[in-house]
Design a protein around this motif. Structure first.
Motif, mmCIF file in Angstrom:
data_model
loop_
_atom_site.group_PDB
_atom_site.id
_atom_site.type_symbol
_atom_site.label_atom_id
_atom_site.label_comp_id
_atom_site.label_asym_id
_atom_site.label_seq_id
_atom_site.Cartn_x
_atom_site.Cartn_y
_atom_site.Cartn_z
ATOM 1 N N SER A 1 0.807 -1.223 0.000
ATOM 2 C CA SER A 1 0.000 0.000 0.000
ATOM 3 C C SER A 1 0.846 1.282 0.000
ATOM 4 C CB SER A 1 -0.960 0.002 1.186
ATOM 5 O OG SER A 1 -1.278 1.312 1.536
ATOM 6 N N GLY A 2 1.757 1.403 0.954
ATOM 7 C CA GLY A 2 2.636 2.574 0.992
ATOM 8 C C GLY A 2 1.905 3.884 1.262
ATOM 9 N N HIS A 3 0.612 3.820 1.591
ATOM 10 C CA HIS A 3 -0.152 5.052 1.821
ATOM 11 C C HIS A 3 0.311 5.701 3.127
ATOM 12 C CE1 HIS A 3 -3.366 7.895 1.668
ATOM 13 N NE2 HIS A 3 -3.940 7.441 2.762
ATOM 14 N N VAL A 4 0.638 6.977 3.048
ATOM 15 C CA VAL A 4 1.106 7.695 4.230
ATOM 16 C C VAL A 4 0.057 8.742 4.588
ATOM 17 C CG1 VAL A 4 2.933 9.189 5.145
ATOM 18 C CG2 VAL A 4 3.505 7.361 3.536
ATOM 19 N N LEU A 5 -0.278 8.837 5.859
ATOM 20 C CA LEU A 5 -1.282 9.820 6.279
ATOM 21 C C LEU A 5 -0.653 11.212 6.318
ATOM 22 C CD1 LEU A 5 -3.151 7.891 9.118
ATOM 23 C CD2 LEU A 5 -3.755 8.127 6.710
ATOM 24 N N ASP A 6 -1.285 12.128 5.591
ATOM 25 C CA ASP A 6 -0.779 13.501 5.521
ATOM 26 C C ASP A 6 -1.549 14.332 6.552
ATOM 27 O OD1 ASP A 6 -0.072 16.046 4.901
ATOM 28 O OD2 ASP A 6 -0.734 15.985 2.796
ATOM 29 N N PHE A 7 -0.995 14.377 7.760
ATOM 30 C CA PHE A 7 -1.737 15.033 8.847
ATOM 31 C C PHE A 7 -1.941 16.523 8.598
ATOM 32 C CE2 PHE A 7 -0.840 11.054 10.921
ATOM 33 C CZ PHE A 7 -2.032 10.823 11.591
ATOM 34 N N ALA A 8 -1.040 17.135 7.847
ATOM 35 C CA ALA A 8 -1.207 18.562 7.550
ATOM 36 C C ALA A 8 -2.430 18.794 6.672
ATOM 37 C CB ALA A 8 0.048 19.081 6.858
ATOM 38 N N ASN A 9 -2.869 17.758 6.002
ATOM 39 C CA ASN A 9 -4.013 17.880 5.081
ATOM 40 C C ASN A 9 -5.228 17.095 5.592
ATOM 41 O OD1 ASN A 9 -5.016 18.938 2.604
ATOM 42 N ND2 ASN A 9 -4.850 16.899 1.681
ATOM 43 N N MET A 10 -5.239 16.797 6.887
ATOM 44 C CA MET A 10 -6.333 16.000 7.460
ATOM 45 C C MET A 10 -7.649 16.785 7.351
ATOM 46 S SD MET A 10 -6.445 14.323 11.208
ATOM 47 C CE MET A 10 -7.735 13.221 11.727
ATOM 48 N N PRO A 11 -8.709 16.157 6.837
ATOM 49 C CA PRO A 11 -9.949 16.911 6.637
ATOM 50 C C PRO A 11 -10.622 17.307 7.946
ATOM 51 C CG PRO A 11 -10.012 14.762 5.534
ATOM 52 C CD PRO A 11 -8.782 14.773 6.368
ATOM 53 N N LEU A 12 -11.339 18.402 7.876
ATOM 54 C CA LEU A 12 -12.191 18.849 8.984
ATOM 55 C C LEU A 12 -13.208 17.742 9.286
ATOM 56 C CD1 LEU A 12 -12.224 21.803 10.153
ATOM 57 C CD2 LEU A 12 -14.202 22.206 8.673
ATOM 58 N N PRO A 13 -13.455 17.449 10.552
ATOM 59 C CA PRO A 13 -14.382 16.341 10.832
ATOM 60 C C PRO A 13 -15.863 16.727 10.746
ATOM 61 C CG PRO A 13 -13.416 17.138 12.872
ATOM 62 C CD PRO A 13 -12.805 17.949 11.775
ATOM 63 N N VAL B 1 -21.891 14.473 19.319
ATOM 64 C CA VAL B 1 -20.524 14.440 19.863
ATOM 65 C C VAL B 1 -20.651 14.205 21.363
ATOM 66 C CG1 VAL B 1 -18.427 15.783 20.308
ATOM 67 C CG2 VAL B 1 -19.627 16.020 18.114
ATOM 68 N N LEU B 2 -20.113 13.096 21.833
ATOM 69 C CA LEU B 2 -20.257 12.757 23.254
ATOM 70 C C LEU B 2 -19.003 13.082 24.054
ATOM 71 C CD1 LEU B 2 -22.046 9.271 23.099
ATOM 72 C CD2 LEU B 2 -23.012 11.547 22.843
ATOM 73 N N ARG B 3 -17.852 13.037 23.392
ATOM 74 C CA ARG B 3 -16.596 13.267 24.109
ATOM 75 C C ARG B 3 -15.608 13.977 23.193
ATOM 76 N NH1 ARG B 3 -18.416 8.622 26.339
ATOM 77 N NH2 ARG B 3 -18.050 7.389 24.484
ATOM 78 N N ARG B 4 -14.766 14.768 23.799
ATOM 79 C CA ARG B 4 -13.739 15.471 23.036
ATOM 80 C C ARG B 4 -12.423 15.223 23.753
ATOM 81 N NH1 ARG B 4 -14.550 21.654 21.225
ATOM 82 N NH2 ARG B 4 -12.462 22.028 20.438
ATOM 83 N N ARG B 5 -11.414 14.803 23.008
ATOM 84 C CA ARG B 5 -10.131 14.499 23.651
ATOM 85 C C ARG B 5 -9.025 15.259 22.931
ATOM 86 N NH1 ARG B 5 -9.902 8.298 23.926
ATOM 87 N NH2 ARG B 5 -11.946 8.489 24.881
ATOM 88 N N ALA B 6 -8.130 15.868 23.677
ATOM 89 C CA ALA B 6 -7.049 16.646 23.050
ATOM 90 C C ALA B 6 -5.888 15.719 22.693
ATOM 91 C CB ALA B 6 -6.588 17.725 24.013
ATOM 92 N N TYR B 7 -5.405 15.832 21.464
ATOM 93 C CA TYR B 7 -4.228 15.093 21.001
ATOM 94 C C TYR B 7 -3.225 16.114 20.486
ATOM 95 C CZ TYR B 7 -6.763 10.680 21.287
ATOM 96 O OH TYR B 7 -7.441 9.593 21.748
ATOM 97 N N PRO B 8 -1.940 15.726 20.381
ATOM 98 C CA PRO B 8 -0.937 16.683 19.889
ATOM 99 C C PRO B 8 -1.341 17.296 18.537
ATOM 100 C CG PRO B 8 0.131 14.671 20.657
ATOM 101 C CD PRO B 8 -1.336 14.444 20.779
ATOM 102 N N GLY B 9 -1.981 16.509 17.672
ATOM 103 C CA GLY B 9 -2.348 17.022 16.343
ATOM 104 C C GLY B 9 -3.662 17.807 16.329
ATOM 105 N N GLY B 10 -4.318 17.928 17.465
ATOM 106 C CA GLY B 10 -5.624 18.607 17.505
ATOM 107 C C GLY B 10 -6.626 17.781 18.286
ATOM 108 N N ASP B 11 -7.831 18.306 18.398
ATOM 109 C CA ASP B 11 -8.847 17.616 19.192
ATOM 110 C C ASP B 11 -9.481 16.480 18.397
ATOM 111 O OD1 ASP B 11 -8.323 19.322 21.168
ATOM 112 O OD2 ASP B 11 -10.233 20.415 21.090
#
Ligand SMILES: Cc1cc2nc3c(=O)[nH]c(=O)nc-3n(C[C@H](O)[C@H](O)[C@H](O)COP(=O)(O)O)c2cc1C
Length: 512
Positions: free
Chosen positions: A26-38, A93-103
């Motif tokens: 596969s070789g697919h790499v997640l591009d976190f800078a381009n992660m879509p708005l949820p 939305v029941l829960r929100r958790r903070a991660y280094p890359g965003g919520d």
């Protein structure tokens, strides 16, 4: 391309199968800078806040889960508070958790990769405290936004060729998928996820509406373009996936006002989007283009004869399911939804055969829809640790009350492999796989049958989450090596395709 040229669904399914080789290359790499708005956000439209002071129902969760959602008494007026209740416990939305890359936002329903790409819209006539209109549900601020004023339900009646459940529903829920929000991670396989993730959402919706005494009827046959135009979605990046008629007591709607393009601004999802032509092709090929085509499709679904039973070897071991069990602590479906969360690690501890039996029955009920059982698959199990049931591989007989043993013995290693090598499947007490005879479904329902088969299994998978949590154990959806699963359950499963996989068992850490 036409719905009856079923090479298209076949080609999509084959091209998006996972195998050891496909995953390795596969070789697919997640591009976190381009992660879509949820979320889909309309910045210019004023929010209509939804009330949050819910009164929890008194009915035990399992009773709501096993209820036939088409047969509940129509005992409730649909108003804003009731809609808010349904929307919160279906997709809030029941829960929100903070991660280094965003919520990260955790929702009422499970979703592949937590990349919630299913949007909900409502079309209603005049309700006691909500004007007739077409609305979008924004889970991010728990509000509706009105896209169109006036009663547009007649457009949906037209698009479904007079489907009677739609014609008598005071409210119609429309579910869409915005592919990119999921394809960012899952690429072309996202078209399957459109139905998987709509299915887990619909499992919640069917249980919550049943507990509120609101009949619900799923409708999959509609003219795609007419629905997409009404919701003002483009039909390529965002598409209508399913409709649910809520309530049965409304008089047929008046003719609908015109519905010109709206051109509402929405926030961009990412800096750039990647197109997956396989998704667009599969969706086009399974689209219905006219009310006549919808009518023919529905007639085909109605005409499907009783399914021929799989021939079992005479030496088969039949095991009747154990009597169903009630949870130690009865709680309403809302509390179960609040506690639900995908189990991240299972303890290798057994669960009871009565618990497994209750879950199997809970997920084997009728889903009221315009395709009924036509696209329904068979439920196979790998039992790792169930008190009172020998480890091995099983299939549930069509009577829904008997297991047939296909293989005996410890199969944890195999179960882990089938789920892409994930320990969750090896450690779980049992794994549930829905496999469908795809050639048969496609022969009856065309490419649209592919949507129906994926969705049927996914609703049952979503119901597995609810039943497992109602019974005090854990559960998670899992992905799988397609052909390896079919081979594993062969010869019984020969020719069938896996639609959905759930693992159930005791969580290693204390459940919520
Ligand atoms: C169809 C489906 C497939 C899933 N597949 C996997 C999987 O392969 N591995 C995994 O760890 N979790 C899997 N999950 C769990 C999701 O990651 C999880 O639902 C998501 O992160 C949201 O978390 P929540 O379910 O706790 O709300 C799957 C969920 C669904 C609905």
């Amino acid at each position: 391309m036409s719905n009856t040229d079923v090479a298209a669904a076949r080609a999509y399914h084959d091209a998006t199968k996972h195998s050891l080789a496909s995953v390795q290359r596969s070789g697919h790499v997640l591009d976190f800078a381009n992660m879509p708005l949820p979320f889909k956000v309309y910045p210019q439209l004023p929010p209509i806040p939804l009330p949050r002071d819910f009164t929890l129902s008194r009915r035990p969760a399992l009773a709501a889960i096993v209820a036939d959602p088409g047969a509940v008494d129509d005992g409730r007026t649909l108003d804003l508070a009731t809609l808010a209740h349904i929307l919160y416990f279906t997709a809030g939305v029941l829960r929100r958790r903070a991660y280094p890359g965003g919520d990260a936002f955790f929702r009422a329903q499970a979703c592949t990769g937590n990349l919630h790409h299913i949007e909900l819209y409502l079309a209603c006539g005049e309700l006691p405290d909500l004007a007739a209109g077409v609305y979008h549900f924004g889970p991010h601020d728990f509000a509706l936004r009105r896209l169109r004023a006036g009663d547009h339900r007649a457009t949906i009646v037209h698009a479904t060729t007079g489907e009677s459940a739609i014609a008598h529903a005071p409210v119609v829920v429309a579910c869409t998928s915005t592919f990119w929000r999921n394809a960012w991670k899952y690429q072309a396989r996202t078209y399957r996820h459109a139905f998987w993730d709509d299915g887990t959402l619909l499992a919640n919706l069917l249980a919550v509406t049943a507990t509120l005494d609101i009949p619900a009827h799923l409708v999959l046959g509609f003219v795609d373009d007419e629905l997409n135009r009404l919701l003002d979605v483009d039909g390529e990046r965002e598409v209508t996936v399913s409709l649910v008629a809520l309530g049965t007591a409304a008089p047929p709607p008046p003719s609908a006002p015109p519905a010109p393009p709206l051109g509402c601004e929405t926030l961009p999802l990412s800096a750039h989007e990647v197109a997956y032509p396989e998704i667009v092709a599969a969706h086009r090929a399974s689209s219905l283009s006219s009310p006549d085509e919808v009518a023919a499709w529905r007639a085909a679904a109605d005409a499907v004869a009783a399914e021929p039973r799989d021939r079992l070897p005479p030496s088969s071991t039949f095991v009747p399911l154990a009597p169903s069990v009630a949870p130690a602590h009865e709680e309403p479906i809302e509390r179960v939804v609040l506690r639900r969360g995908s189990t991240r690690e299972f303890a290798r501890e057994p669960i009871g055969f009565d618990v497994v039996s209750t879950i199997v029955r809970s997920v084997s009920g009728r889903i009221p829809s315009d395709v009924e059982d036509t696209a329904r698959g068979d439920l196979y199990l790998v039992v790792n640790a169930v008190d009172g049931l020998a480890p091995g591989a099983y299939v549930v007989e069509r009577d829904g009350d008997t297991l047939v043993q296909l293989r005996a013995g410890e199969l944890r290693r195999e179960a882990g492999h089938l789920a892409l090598g994930q320990a969750l499947a090896a450690d779980a007490a049992a794994n549930l796989y829905w496999l469908v005879d795809l050639p048969r479904v496609l022969a009856h329902l065309g490419n649209r049958g592919y949507r129906a088969a994926q969705l049927d299994a996914a609703i049952r998978g979503g119901t597995t989450y609810l039943a497992a949590f109602a019974l005090g154990i854990g559960a998670t959806g899992l992905t799988f090596f397609d052909d390896d699963v079919t081979r594993f359950f062969a010869p019984h499963a020969a020719g069938k395709s896996v639609m959905f996989l759930m693992a159930i068992g005791r969580p290693a850490s204390r459940p919520r």
